[in-house]
Write a protein that holds these residues in place. Structure first.
Motif, PDB file in Angstrom:
ATOM      1  N   ALA A 207       0.804  -1.232   0.241  1.00 25.59           N
ATOM      2  CA  ALA A 207      -0.345  -0.073   0.056  1.00 25.59           C
ATOM      3  C   ALA A 207       0.767   1.321   0.428  1.00 25.59           C
ATOM      4  O   ALA A 207       0.409   2.327  -0.463  1.00 25.59           O
ATOM      5  CB  ALA A 207      -0.658   0.226   1.159  1.00 25.59           C
ATOM      6  N   ASP A 208       2.146   0.984   0.611  1.00 22.84           N
ATOM      7  CA  ASP A 208       2.751   2.016   0.628  1.00 22.84           C
ATOM      8  C   ASP A 208       4.277   1.926   0.520  1.00 22.84           C
ATOM      9  O   ASP A 208       4.882   2.206   1.877  1.00 22.84           O
ATOM     10  CB  ASP A 208       2.257   2.999   1.959  1.00 22.84           C
ATOM     11  CG  ASP A 208       3.403   4.796   1.717  1.00 22.84           C
ATOM     12  OD1 ASP A 208       4.490   4.784   1.331  1.00 22.84           O
ATOM     13  OD2 ASP A 208       3.527   5.072   2.761  1.00 22.84           O
ATOM     14  N   ALA A 209       5.252   1.966  -0.222  1.00 19.29           N
ATOM     15  CA  ALA A 209       6.167   1.316  -0.524  1.00 19.29           C
ATOM     16  C   ALA A 209       7.331   2.169   0.204  1.00 19.29           C
ATOM     17  O   ALA A 209       8.388   1.840   0.825  1.00 19.29           O
ATOM     18  CB  ALA A 209       6.876   2.163  -2.376  1.00 19.29           C
ATOM     19  N   SER A 210       7.395   3.207   0.833  1.00 17.86           N
ATOM     20  CA  SER A 210       7.965   3.923   1.838  1.00 17.86           C
ATOM     21  C   SER A 210       8.342   3.206   2.430  1.00 17.86           C
ATOM     22  O   SER A 210       9.483   3.205   3.170  1.00 17.86           O
ATOM     23  CB  SER A 210       7.941   5.152   1.691  1.00 17.86           C
ATOM     24  OG  SER A 210       6.770   5.536   2.507  1.00 17.86           O
ATOM     25  N   GLN A 211       7.099   2.553   3.068  1.00 16.66           N
ATOM     26  CA  GLN A 211       7.149   1.867   4.396  1.00 16.66           C
ATOM     27  C   GLN A 211       7.921   0.432   4.241  1.00 16.66           C
ATOM     28  O   GLN A 211       7.727  -0.621   5.524  1.00 16.66           O
ATOM     29  CB  GLN A 211       6.121   1.545   5.052  1.00 16.66           C
ATOM     30  CG  GLN A 211       4.578   2.578   5.638  1.00 16.66           C
ATOM     31  CD  GLN A 211       5.554   2.859   6.328  1.00 16.66           C
ATOM     32  OE1 GLN A 211       5.851   3.199   7.512  1.00 16.66           O
ATOM     33  NE2 GLN A 211       5.484   4.496   6.613  1.00 16.66           N
TER      34      GLN A 211
ATOM     35  N   LYS B 293      11.171   0.401   3.168  1.00 13.58           N
ATOM     36  CA  LYS B 293      12.593   1.016   2.558  1.00 13.58           C
ATOM     37  C   LYS B 293      13.171   0.604   4.168  1.00 13.58           C
ATOM     38  O   LYS B 293      12.386   1.506   4.804  1.00 13.58           O
ATOM     39  CB  LYS B 293      12.486   3.281   2.423  1.00 13.58           C
ATOM     40  CG  LYS B 293      11.651   2.938   1.102  1.00 13.58           C
ATOM     41  CD  LYS B 293      12.427   1.985  -0.111  1.00 13.58           C
ATOM     42  CE  LYS B 293      11.330   3.208  -1.111  1.00 13.58           C
ATOM     43  NZ  LYS B 293      12.143   2.258  -2.274  1.00 13.58           N
ATOM     44  N   MET B 294      14.372  -0.501   4.077  1.00 17.12           N
ATOM     45  CA  MET B 294      15.303  -0.399   4.991  1.00 17.12           C
ATOM     46  C   MET B 294      16.882   0.134   4.374  1.00 17.12           C
ATOM     47  O   MET B 294      17.068   0.321   3.353  1.00 17.12           O
ATOM     48  CB  MET B 294      15.151  -1.473   5.516  1.00 17.12           C
ATOM     49  CG  MET B 294      13.569  -2.703   5.554  1.00 17.12           C
ATOM     50  SD  MET B 294      13.865  -4.183   5.667  1.00 17.12           S
ATOM     51  CE  MET B 294      13.986  -4.670   7.271  1.00 17.12           C
ATOM     52  N   ALA B 295      17.082   0.727   6.116  1.00 19.01           N
ATOM     53  CA  ALA B 295      18.059   1.195   5.744  1.00 19.01           C
ATOM     54  C   ALA B 295      18.863   0.482   7.383  1.00 19.01           C
ATOM     55  O   ALA B 295      18.578   0.339   9.139  1.00 19.01           O
ATOM     56  CB  ALA B 295      18.738   2.534   5.943  1.00 19.01           C
TER      57      ALA B 295
ATOM     58  N   GLY C 216      11.216   2.123   6.886  1.00 18.49           N
ATOM     59  CA  GLY C 216       9.992   2.798   7.186  1.00 18.49           C
ATOM     60  C   GLY C 216      10.348   4.611   7.463  1.00 18.49           C
ATOM     61  O   GLY C 216      11.232   4.602   7.202  1.00 18.49           O
ATOM     62  N   ASN C 217       9.404   4.978   8.057  1.00 14.94           N
ATOM     63  CA  ASN C 217       9.743   6.198   8.584  1.00 14.94           C
ATOM     64  C   ASN C 217      10.128   5.755  10.244  1.00 14.94           C
ATOM     65  O   ASN C 217      10.477   7.067  11.032  1.00 14.94           O
ATOM     66  CB  ASN C 217       8.569   7.153   8.243  1.00 14.94           C
ATOM     67  CG  ASN C 217       8.298   7.729   7.210  1.00 14.94           C
ATOM     68  OD1 ASN C 217       8.957   7.378   6.675  1.00 14.94           O
ATOM     69  ND2 ASN C 217       7.123   7.365   7.314  1.00 14.94           N
TER      70      ASN C 217
END
Length: 187
Positions: A26-30, A32-34, A57-58
């Motif tokens: 639903a939200d690709a930014s969620q 994202k992992m670093a 994510g954030n």
């Protein structure tokens, strides 16, 4: 007060996995992992790698792990931990095993055993710069995943092929990754 029972399979909660996948869909930014690791030299070939947090994510998720990395005595170390190549193999095994286990769990397959044996061959002539035709890293990687559970051989084969295709560490070892090396000299 109601108590919600969580159902696990293979030590994982399929609902949590599906919820995470749905959130990322639903939200690709969620998704994202670093990751960050700091490594400090101790002496000789020994160092300590520390993991303090990662980003999902954030959100920053705090952690606190360390790993002693060393060389065997035959290579000048003190043999107090695995060497860097063994750590790479362990990371490959763990990533592929996690990927395979998650995929089996999402398919509702109960596992009894998952084991990975891996090996990597390198030539020290590359490490010491003795032969320009010899690369310093692994010339070959081999692994065997052994599994037992309630799926057919064909089902396991399909999941295994998918796991190889989507495992981050398999991908990292098979493909060039952009690297930005820097040197900082303190005075």
């Amino acid at each position: 007060m109601t108590t919600q029972l969580t159902s696990t399979l293979n030590g994982l909660d399929p609902d949590v996995l599906k919820e995470l996948a749905d959130t990322v869909a639903a939200d690709a930014s969620q998704g994202k992992m670093a990751f960050r690791v700091s490594t400090t030299w101790v002496e000789g070939g020994r160092s300590i790698a520390r993991v303090k947090s990662f980003d999902l994510g954030n959100e920053t998720i705090e952690r606190d792990f360390h790993l002693v990395i060393d060389e065997p005595e035959e290579a000048g170390g003190t043999n107090l931990g695995p060497n860097p190549q063994e750590v790479i193999l362990a990371a490959l095994n763990a990533c592929l095993m996690t990927t395979f286990t998650v995929l089996c769990t999402l398919e509702g397959i109960r596992l009894e055993k998952v084991d990975i044996q891996s090996s990597g061959q390198l030539d020290l002539r590359g490490f010491f710069g003795l032969d320009a035709n010899v690369t310093p890293g692994f010339q070959a990687l081999d692994w065997t995943l052994t599994v037992r559970g309630d799926a057919t051989e064909a089902q396991f084969q399909k999941i295994y092929e998918t796991a190889i295709a989507v495992s981050p560490n398999v991908w990292n070892l098979r493909n060039p990754v952009a690297a930005t090396p820097r040197l900082q000299v303190e005075s």
